[in-house]
Write a protein that holds these residues in place. Structure first.
Motif, PDB file in Angstrom:
ATOM      1  N   ARG A 127       0.815  -1.329  -0.071  1.00  0.00           N
ATOM      2  CA  ARG A 127       0.014  -0.002   0.176  1.00  0.00           C
ATOM      3  C   ARG A 127       0.874   1.129   0.008  1.00  0.00           C
ATOM      4  NH1 ARG A 127      -2.836  -3.014   4.227  1.00  0.00           N
ATOM      5  NH2 ARG A 127      -4.627  -3.729   3.343  1.00  0.00           N
ATOM      6  N   SER A 128       1.901   1.226   0.791  1.00  0.00           N
ATOM      7  CA  SER A 128       2.581   2.393   0.895  1.00  0.00           C
ATOM      8  C   SER A 128       3.379   2.602  -0.195  1.00  0.00           C
ATOM      9  CB  SER A 128       3.561   2.290   2.060  1.00  0.00           C
ATOM     10  OG  SER A 128       4.790   1.170   1.651  1.00  0.00           O
ATOM     11  N   PHE A 129       3.849   1.469  -1.125  1.00  0.00           N
ATOM     12  CA  PHE A 129       4.690   1.563  -2.335  1.00  0.00           C
ATOM     13  C   PHE A 129       3.500   2.326  -3.291  1.00  0.00           C
ATOM     14  CE2 PHE A 129       5.587   0.179  -6.771  1.00  0.00           C
ATOM     15  CZ  PHE A 129       6.972   0.364  -6.711  1.00  0.00           C
ATOM     16  N   PHE A 130       2.474   1.938  -3.555  1.00  0.00           N
ATOM     17  CA  PHE A 130       1.747   2.270  -4.532  1.00  0.00           C
ATOM     18  C   PHE A 130       0.912   3.658  -4.288  1.00  0.00           C
ATOM     19  CE2 PHE A 130       1.637  -2.342  -5.554  1.00  0.00           C
ATOM     20  CZ  PHE A 130       1.994  -2.474  -6.897  1.00  0.00           C
ATOM     21  N   ALA A 131       0.981   4.079  -3.028  1.00  0.00           N
ATOM     22  CA  ALA A 131       0.562   5.374  -2.527  1.00  0.00           C
ATOM     23  C   ALA A 131       1.704   6.362  -2.919  1.00  0.00           C
ATOM     24  CB  ALA A 131       0.169   5.517  -0.956  1.00  0.00           C
ATOM     25  N   ARG A 132       2.712   5.981  -3.524  1.00  0.00           N
ATOM     26  CA  ARG A 132       3.655   6.885  -3.788  1.00  0.00           C
ATOM     27  C   ARG A 132       4.441   7.565  -2.427  1.00  0.00           C
ATOM     28  NH1 ARG A 132       4.522   6.684  -8.938  1.00  0.00           N
ATOM     29  NH2 ARG A 132       2.874   6.117 -10.292  1.00  0.00           N
ATOM     30  N   GLU A 133       4.243   6.858  -1.393  1.00  0.00           N
ATOM     31  CA  GLU A 133       5.033   7.533  -0.359  1.00  0.00           C
ATOM     32  C   GLU A 133       6.556   7.309  -0.303  1.00  0.00           C
ATOM     33  OE1 GLU A 133       3.218   5.658   3.073  1.00  0.00           O
ATOM     34  OE2 GLU A 133       1.201   6.590   2.682  1.00  0.00           O
ATOM     35  N   ASN A 134       7.256   7.423   0.364  1.00  0.00           N
ATOM     36  CA  ASN A 134       8.450   7.112   0.770  1.00  0.00           C
ATOM     37  C   ASN A 134       8.900   6.807   2.052  1.00  0.00           C
ATOM     38  OD1 ASN A 134      11.141   6.826   0.093  1.00  0.00           O
ATOM     39  ND2 ASN A 134      11.978   8.942  -0.135  1.00  0.00           N
ATOM     40  N   PRO A 135       8.563   5.595   2.251  1.00  0.00           N
ATOM     41  CA  PRO A 135       8.622   5.262   3.766  1.00  0.00           C
ATOM     42  C   PRO A 135       9.958   5.044   4.320  1.00  0.00           C
ATOM     43  CG  PRO A 135       7.950   3.399   2.537  1.00  0.00           C
ATOM     44  CD  PRO A 135       7.808   4.658   1.544  1.00  0.00           C
ATOM     45  N   TYR A 136      10.873   4.855   3.320  1.00  0.00           N
ATOM     46  CA  TYR A 136      12.392   4.401   4.267  1.00  0.00           C
ATOM     47  C   TYR A 136      13.039   5.760   4.343  1.00  0.00           C
ATOM     48  CZ  TYR A 136      11.321  -0.343   2.732  1.00  0.00           C
ATOM     49  OH  TYR A 136      10.937  -1.529   2.892  1.00  0.00           O
ATOM     50  N   TRP A 137      12.535   7.001   3.846  1.00  0.00           N
ATOM     51  CA  TRP A 137      13.300   8.219   3.895  1.00  0.00           C
ATOM     52  C   TRP A 137      12.739   8.788   5.300  1.00  0.00           C
ATOM     53  CZ3 TRP A 137      16.692  10.573   0.367  1.00  0.00           C
ATOM     54  CH2 TRP A 137      16.987  12.044   0.897  1.00  0.00           C
ATOM     55  N   GLN A 138      13.575   8.506   6.376  1.00  0.00           N
ATOM     56  CA  GLN A 138      13.405   8.522   7.654  1.00  0.00           C
ATOM     57  C   GLN A 138      14.417   9.477   8.387  1.00  0.00           C
ATOM     58  OE1 GLN A 138      10.715   7.222   9.676  1.00  0.00           O
ATOM     59  NE2 GLN A 138      10.031   6.773   7.554  1.00  0.00           N
ATOM     60  N   ASN A 194      10.051   3.621  10.284  1.00  0.00           N
ATOM     61  CA  ASN A 194       8.744   3.867   9.805  1.00  0.00           C
ATOM     62  C   ASN A 194       7.989   2.643  10.490  1.00  0.00           C
ATOM     63  OD1 ASN A 194       6.400   3.825   8.358  1.00  0.00           O
ATOM     64  ND2 ASN A 194       7.366   2.738   6.464  1.00  0.00           N
ATOM     65  N   GLU A 195       7.076   3.266  11.594  1.00  0.00           N
ATOM     66  CA  GLU A 195       6.371   2.832  12.437  1.00  0.00           C
ATOM     67  C   GLU A 195       5.160   1.983  11.838  1.00  0.00           C
ATOM     68  OE1 GLU A 195       5.829   2.008  16.164  1.00  0.00           O
ATOM     69  OE2 GLU A 195       8.075   2.046  15.707  1.00  0.00           O
ATOM     70  N   ARG A 196       4.675   2.386  10.581  1.00  0.00           N
ATOM     71  CA  ARG A 196       3.569   1.800   9.878  1.00  0.00           C
ATOM     72  C   ARG A 196       4.017   0.179   9.514  1.00  0.00           C
ATOM     73  NH1 ARG A 196       0.070   3.925   4.801  1.00  0.00           N
ATOM     74  NH2 ARG A 196      -1.216   2.321   4.473  1.00  0.00           N
ATOM     75  N   GLU A 197       5.107   0.289   8.797  1.00  0.00           N
ATOM     76  CA  GLU A 197       5.832  -1.010   8.341  1.00  0.00           C
ATOM     77  C   GLU A 197       6.591  -1.631   9.168  1.00  0.00           C
ATOM     78  OE1 GLU A 197       7.448  -0.806   4.539  1.00  0.00           O
ATOM     79  OE2 GLU A 197       5.871   0.660   3.733  1.00  0.00           O
ATOM     80  N   PHE A 198       7.108  -1.145  10.195  1.00  0.00           N
ATOM     81  CA  PHE A 198       8.361  -1.707  11.172  1.00  0.00           C
ATOM     82  C   PHE A 198       7.809  -1.467  12.699  1.00  0.00           C
ATOM     83  CE2 PHE A 198      10.429  -1.464   7.173  1.00  0.00           C
ATOM     84  CZ  PHE A 198      10.859  -2.953   6.971  1.00  0.00           C
ATOM     85  N   PRO A 199       6.493  -1.693  13.067  1.00  0.00           N
ATOM     86  CA  PRO A 199       5.921  -1.181  14.324  1.00  0.00           C
ATOM     87  C   PRO A 199       6.683  -1.628  15.623  1.00  0.00           C
ATOM     88  CG  PRO A 199       4.618  -3.045  13.592  1.00  0.00           C
ATOM     89  CD  PRO A 199       5.503  -2.722  12.450  1.00  0.00           C
ATOM     90  N   GLY A 200       7.013  -0.886  16.426  1.00  0.00           N
ATOM     91  CA  GLY A 200       7.882  -1.207  17.638  1.00  0.00           C
ATOM     92  C   GLY A 200       9.204  -0.622  17.595  1.00  0.00           C
ATOM     93  N   TYR A 201       9.699  -0.783  16.334  1.00  0.00           N
ATOM     94  CA  TYR A 201      11.402  -0.635  16.410  1.00  0.00           C
ATOM     95  C   TYR A 201      11.882   0.903  16.723  1.00  0.00           C
ATOM     96  CZ  TYR A 201      11.694  -5.089  14.599  1.00  0.00           C
ATOM     97  OH  TYR A 201      12.151  -6.333  13.973  1.00  0.00           O
ATOM     98  N   ARG A 202      11.039   2.025  16.261  1.00  0.00           N
ATOM     99  CA  ARG A 202      11.298   3.374  16.673  1.00  0.00           C
ATOM    100  C   ARG A 202      11.174   3.610  18.079  1.00  0.00           C
ATOM    101  NH1 ARG A 202       8.520   8.643  14.271  1.00  0.00           N
ATOM    102  NH2 ARG A 202       8.886   7.632  12.250  1.00  0.00           N
TER     103      ARG A 202
END
Length: 304
Positions: free
Chosen positions: A39-50, A250-258
């Motif tokens: 979903r984040s990929f096709f939403a054209r987000e940049n979830p790895y730019w943190q 990115n808490e949406r894709e890797f919850p808890g790590y942050r």
């Protein structure tokens, strides 16, 4: 160990892929059975730019860390046609980024201006290729505007002591590749390592975030690992070096790590740790001139 600090916690981030690509979205979707990655990929987000999120978190805690940037060559850089058809060559090109691109160069300079350390993340084949590592180092330094002092090899891929000898010859002061991507702990004793006759230092990697129990489904187990490592570091006046890849913030894709990263730092602060990037620790150690651990790790084996 250092002034009134009983141990050190060194914070590092390997900037592998700041832009999410389709193969990564598909991999994590299948591995974790979660559609959030697609979903984040096709939403054209940049979830790895943190970068901004990490800087804000660390600034709030009053700490700094090291960011190690890749400067990978293109698939045809070697000039050897056999390299052009090797599967691992093309695997490494998936998601490749250029540190001279405007956005990446800007964040490199912003980190440097803000007091974060910018270091070198040597590419997959650079550990035994001095000319390749030299080119990568020089390209990053051109962006940064000054020399880099250390870093870590991509995928923890290196040969000992050859990679350290190459790094030292190129003027690097330290390396933090020695460690594991599947396990955590003080596998190489508690101090820093001096493997060469040159004034070159190795920071063994104590913990990579992906070796932890999943903090979303097993938060107590994940925290217990971190707390135990801090207690062990404190009891042994150790240098504890941790790696958190930017995408894991990115808490949406890797919850808890942050949240776990923040809690680790806060706990280390509470129990009296010195906290910062490796180069800053070297400077502090030089000022106080303590004894460091010397190890005979100059074997001919490959470390991954």
């Amino acid at each position: 160990m250092i002034d009134d600090h009983s141990f050190a916690l060194c914070l590092t981030h390997d900037v592998d892929r700041p832009y999410k690509r389709f193969h990564q979205a598909l991999y994590y979707t299948l591995a974790e059975r979660s559609m959030d990655h697609l979903r984040s990929f096709f939403a054209r987000e940049n979830p790895y730019w943190q970068f901004e999120e990490i800087m804000a978190l660390e600034d709030d805690l009053g700490v700094r860390s090291a960011f190690y940037f890749l400067s990978e060559p293109g698939p045809f850089a070697s000039g050897d046609p056999l390299d052009w058809v090797r599967p691992d060559t093309w695997i490494q090109q998936l998601g490749r980024y250029d540190p001279t691109d405007d956005d990446v160069a800007a964040v490199i300079r912003e980190l440097d201006d803000g007091g974060w350390e910018v270091g070198l993340h040597g590419s997959y084949h650079s550990g035994d290729d001095i000319e390749r590592l030299r080119q990568e180092k020089e390209q990053l330094e051109d962006v940064l505007g000054h020399s880099v002092r250390g870093g870590r090899q991509h995928y923890l891929r290196m040969n000992t002591p050859e990679t350290w000898q190459i790094q030292a010859e190129l003027g690097l002061e330290y390396d933090s590749t020695l460690g594991s991507s599947t396990d955590y702990g003080f596998m190489y004793d508690y101090g820093l390592v001096k493997p060469l006759s040159e004034p070159f230092t190795v920071f063994p990697l104590t913990l990579m975030e992906q070796t932890l129990p999943d903090p979303a489904s097993r938060p107590r187990a994940a925290w217990q690992v971190c707390a135990n490592l801090v207690a062990e570091a404190r009891a042994n006046e150790a240098v504890m070096t941790v790696l958190w890849h930017p995408r894991y913030f990115n808490e949406r894709e890797f919850p808890g790590y942050r949240r776990l990263y923040r809690r680790l730092i806060e706990h280390a602060q509470d129990v009296g740790a010195w906290i910062g990037p490796p180069a800053a620790l070297l400077d502090r150690l030089d000022e106080s001139a303590p004894e460091t651990t010397t190890s005979s790790l100059a074997t001919g084996s490959e470390t991954r």
